[in-house]
Design an enzyme around this catalytic site. Sequence first.
Site, mmCIF file in Angstrom:
data_model
loop_
_atom_site.group_PDB
_atom_site.id
_atom_site.type_symbol
_atom_site.label_atom_id
_atom_site.label_comp_id
_atom_site.label_asym_id
_atom_site.label_seq_id
_atom_site.Cartn_x
_atom_site.Cartn_y
_atom_site.Cartn_z
ATOM 1 N N ASN A 12 -21.376 3.907 -15.011
ATOM 2 C CA ASN A 12 -20.129 4.042 -15.281
ATOM 3 C C ASN A 12 -19.916 4.036 -16.910
ATOM 4 O O ASN A 12 -20.582 3.140 -17.506
ATOM 5 C CB ASN A 12 -19.194 2.814 -14.867
ATOM 6 C CG ASN A 12 -17.888 2.822 -15.492
ATOM 7 O OD1 ASN A 12 -17.183 3.842 -15.791
ATOM 8 N ND2 ASN A 12 -16.981 1.920 -15.014
ATOM 9 N N GLY A 13 -19.374 5.257 -17.403
ATOM 10 C CA GLY A 13 -19.241 5.081 -18.899
ATOM 11 C C GLY A 13 -19.984 6.387 -19.595
ATOM 12 O O GLY A 13 -19.929 7.350 -18.632
ATOM 13 N N TRP A 37 -15.463 9.221 -11.009
ATOM 14 C CA TRP A 37 -14.385 9.627 -11.990
ATOM 15 C C TRP A 37 -15.110 10.734 -12.910
ATOM 16 O O TRP A 37 -15.862 10.260 -13.494
ATOM 17 C CB TRP A 37 -13.284 8.782 -12.544
ATOM 18 C CG TRP A 37 -12.305 9.670 -13.163
ATOM 19 C CD1 TRP A 37 -11.125 9.769 -12.506
ATOM 20 C CD2 TRP A 37 -12.183 10.081 -14.448
ATOM 21 N NE1 TRP A 37 -10.191 10.639 -13.348
ATOM 22 C CE2 TRP A 37 -10.764 10.459 -14.814
ATOM 23 C CE3 TRP A 37 -12.970 10.054 -15.413
ATOM 24 C CZ2 TRP A 37 -10.437 11.068 -15.913
ATOM 25 C CZ3 TRP A 37 -12.601 10.547 -16.616
ATOM 26 C CH2 TRP A 37 -11.260 11.098 -16.933
ATOM 27 N N GLU A 72 2.683 11.478 -12.206
ATOM 28 C CA GLU A 72 1.425 10.955 -11.879
ATOM 29 C C GLU A 72 1.155 11.262 -10.247
ATOM 30 O O GLU A 72 0.035 11.274 -10.007
ATOM 31 C CB GLU A 72 1.330 9.310 -12.112
ATOM 32 C CG GLU A 72 1.074 8.913 -13.439
ATOM 33 C CD GLU A 72 0.987 7.486 -13.610
ATOM 34 O OE1 GLU A 72 -0.063 7.024 -14.137
ATOM 35 O OE2 GLU A 72 1.884 6.722 -13.221
ATOM 36 N N LYS A 79 5.826 8.046 -13.945
ATOM 37 C CA LYS A 79 5.487 7.835 -12.571
ATOM 38 C C LYS A 79 5.755 9.200 -11.731
ATOM 39 O O LYS A 79 4.868 9.476 -10.755
ATOM 40 C CB LYS A 79 6.464 6.721 -11.954
ATOM 41 C CG LYS A 79 6.410 5.538 -12.418
ATOM 42 C CD LYS A 79 4.838 4.949 -11.680
ATOM 43 C CE LYS A 79 4.022 4.048 -12.869
ATOM 44 N NZ LYS A 79 3.708 4.477 -14.101
ATOM 45 N N ARG A 132 -10.770 3.430 -8.946
ATOM 46 C CA ARG A 132 -11.536 3.514 -10.011
ATOM 47 C C ARG A 132 -11.849 5.063 -10.231
ATOM 48 O O ARG A 132 -12.230 5.543 -11.203
ATOM 49 C CB ARG A 132 -12.551 2.555 -10.292
ATOM 50 C CG ARG A 132 -12.214 1.052 -10.457
ATOM 51 C CD ARG A 132 -13.453 0.374 -10.649
ATOM 52 N NE ARG A 132 -13.833 0.481 -11.970
ATOM 53 C CZ ARG A 132 -13.726 -0.103 -12.882
ATOM 54 N NH1 ARG A 132 -12.688 -1.036 -12.768
ATOM 55 N NH2 ARG A 132 -14.149 -0.105 -14.091
ATOM 56 N N CYS A 156 -14.940 5.142 -12.517
ATOM 57 C CA CYS A 156 -16.015 4.920 -11.590
ATOM 58 C C CYS A 156 -16.099 3.589 -11.190
ATOM 59 O O CYS A 156 -15.886 2.531 -11.876
ATOM 60 C CB CYS A 156 -17.386 5.511 -12.428
ATOM 61 S SG CYS A 156 -17.493 7.226 -12.869
ATOM 62 N N HIS A 190 18.958 17.947 -29.000
ATOM 63 C CA HIS A 190 18.042 18.487 -29.950
ATOM 64 C C HIS A 190 17.043 19.322 -29.372
ATOM 65 O O HIS A 190 15.641 19.430 -30.040
ATOM 66 C CB HIS A 190 17.620 17.473 -30.941
ATOM 67 C CG HIS A 190 18.608 16.651 -31.738
ATOM 68 N ND1 HIS A 190 19.185 17.209 -32.924
ATOM 69 C CD2 HIS A 190 19.257 15.631 -31.617
ATOM 70 C CE1 HIS A 190 20.078 16.569 -33.279
ATOM 71 N NE2 HIS A 190 20.332 15.458 -32.650
ATOM 72 N N GLU A 239 8.861 5.915 -18.720
ATOM 73 C CA GLU A 239 8.048 5.104 -17.665
ATOM 74 C C GLU A 239 8.401 6.040 -16.421
ATOM 75 O O GLU A 239 7.499 6.133 -15.554
ATOM 76 C CB GLU A 239 8.135 3.832 -17.536
ATOM 77 C CG GLU A 239 7.516 3.025 -16.203
ATOM 78 C CD GLU A 239 5.988 3.189 -16.438
ATOM 79 O OE1 GLU A 239 5.227 2.730 -15.384
ATOM 80 O OE2 GLU A 239 5.295 3.757 -17.308
ATOM 81 N N LYS A 274 -7.711 4.387 -11.740
ATOM 82 C CA LYS A 274 -6.942 3.203 -12.319
ATOM 83 C C LYS A 274 -7.376 2.467 -13.820
ATOM 84 O O LYS A 274 -6.519 2.377 -14.619
ATOM 85 C CB LYS A 274 -6.988 2.041 -11.275
ATOM 86 C CG LYS A 274 -6.388 0.802 -11.662
ATOM 87 C CD LYS A 274 -4.803 0.823 -11.244
ATOM 88 C CE LYS A 274 -4.144 -0.169 -11.461
ATOM 89 N NZ LYS A 274 -2.435 0.313 -11.476
#
Length: 613
Positions: free
Chosen positions: A100-101, A74, A493, A490, A27, A2, A509, A486, A608
């Site tokens: 926010n929270g 968000w 995402e 990417k 955000r 947020c 395996h 990573e 983010k």
Amino acid sequence: MCGIVAYIGNKQAYPFLIKGLQRLEYRGYDSAGIALIDNGELNVYKCKGKVADLHNFVGNNNKGGTIGIGHTRWATHGVPNDVNAHPHYSASKNIVMIHNGIIENYGPLKEELKKRGHVFLSDTDTEVLIHLIEDIQQKEKVRLGEAVRIALNQVVGAYAIVILSKENPNELFAAKKGSPMVIGIGDNEFYIASDATPIIEYTKNVVYLEDEEIAYIERGKDLKIKTIKNKSKTPYVQELEMQLEALEKGGYEHFMLKEIYEQPRSIKDCMRGRLSSEKGSLNLGGIADYEQKIVNAKRIIFIACGTSWHAALVAEYLFEELTRIPVEVEYASEFRYRNPIIYENDIVVAISQSGETADTLAAIELAKSKGATIIGICNVIGSSIARATHAGAYTHAGPEIGVASTKAFTAQVTVITLMALQIAYRKGTISATRFHELLVELEAIPEKVERVLKTNEKIKHIADIYKNVSNALYLGRGNSFPVALEGALKLKEISYIHAEGYPAAEMKHGPIALIDEEMPVFVIATKGNSYEKVVSNIQEVKARKGKIIAIVTEGDVQVKAMADYTIEIPETDEILVPLISVVPLQLLSYHIAVMRGCNVDQPRNLAKSVTVE
């Protein structure tokens, strides 16, 4: 999560609010809203969608007023829709709040308020808090600021809030706990935001609120700060170092692409003033006071989330190889929930791009309570993690706006490498010759990344071939395994293609069952101790008709003969390969996402800075 903005002063508030929300949209971008007071009228506009949708929604409605608040969301409590968008009204609709929270005890509070006759319109915890504040104000017959203070003593959870009242058109109230908030001080005006990005254009003088502090902001008066326990605090004014140009796209189509291309500079900035191969010197001043403690450590624990966790995995290889100190790598989100064993002589290293990651902050507090020494690695100066740790080092990567981290990863790995080298040299676990070799190698990394970026057209061609796959596998051995993770992250995402990263030897395996002629397998197959083993893993994939796209060292012949496609990177010391090999995987994900029509900078469901647990 947020984004919060607010303004009070002598200018029209709307232009700052809408521009500030656009800067903070990384955000959260599920919904957005603003509230303004003009000539005694409280005007609230909010809707599902992005900030551009809000701007269109406001249209020709009254945008006047020199005081206002804004929010881009968000979603946590309640689905993204118009009703759950912020700001939220109090029962009388005279007060509005942005938040926010997460208020963890909102359920019992809501039930109690319902018994008192309160009716709630949304599914959010935020609406419960603003109802509680007004309820206290009315029952206790106190001013709004005092009602805010009393209410915040009753809530459990994290918050950054700003409150605007129709009956107090010359005042704003802001408070925080566990979620960031910064106040910009201008000429008889104040700017409030979740971070400094909306503020830098207007003032460089800022105050970062600490946890459980409330800011009383009144038009024409000095900023006042009190704790929720009613203790007055003197505002500590700092000067921002951020540059406005860093927040613009600079001619690139997306922030992510810009930030990928900024890596030669950002890696160099990480090393600037810290490393000189010519002088044979390396000094991370931020950890100087704790250097001997790290040298003597029996164990180092790295805590992080997401991309930062992958950087921490690289740290495990670096520190154990160079310093011979045992390393554990923990997900910060799991760390405090499993009653971890922490000793007073442990070194805990917290890694976070934003410096505001809620899970990492919670893990830090747990480790501190056990007496461990906490070292921070983050990008944002003045962030919560920077203030919560005993010592640390900034990455100096500059603002990262794209939700998918790119330059943050290479900056973190650079700082980790510097730290490992410094401790190893002081400890005597590497020779002076090896130390100097690695200093020279490190200084060459930015130029080598530049060379990798010149392969962009070839990477774009490979992306076009594999843009429509449903699954992908990423393989690497040693410190290339975190790079495989990573690369897979990417792709997931930003393109929404399912991808998994594995140690190359683990493929047989289980994951080998997935391989067929449709499955692209991305392999980091650079020269090093595990090269021949990786070659064997590639042969296993080819035997199952899988498609191999390999990251290889320049001049490689063996893998090139087997792979469907290869991307060459400059030869470098094996322990530094992650700084270079990750770059083509970033570009590959970027181009695939663009070709699939995905919103690269604002991928669905993500934000983010993860400031909620």
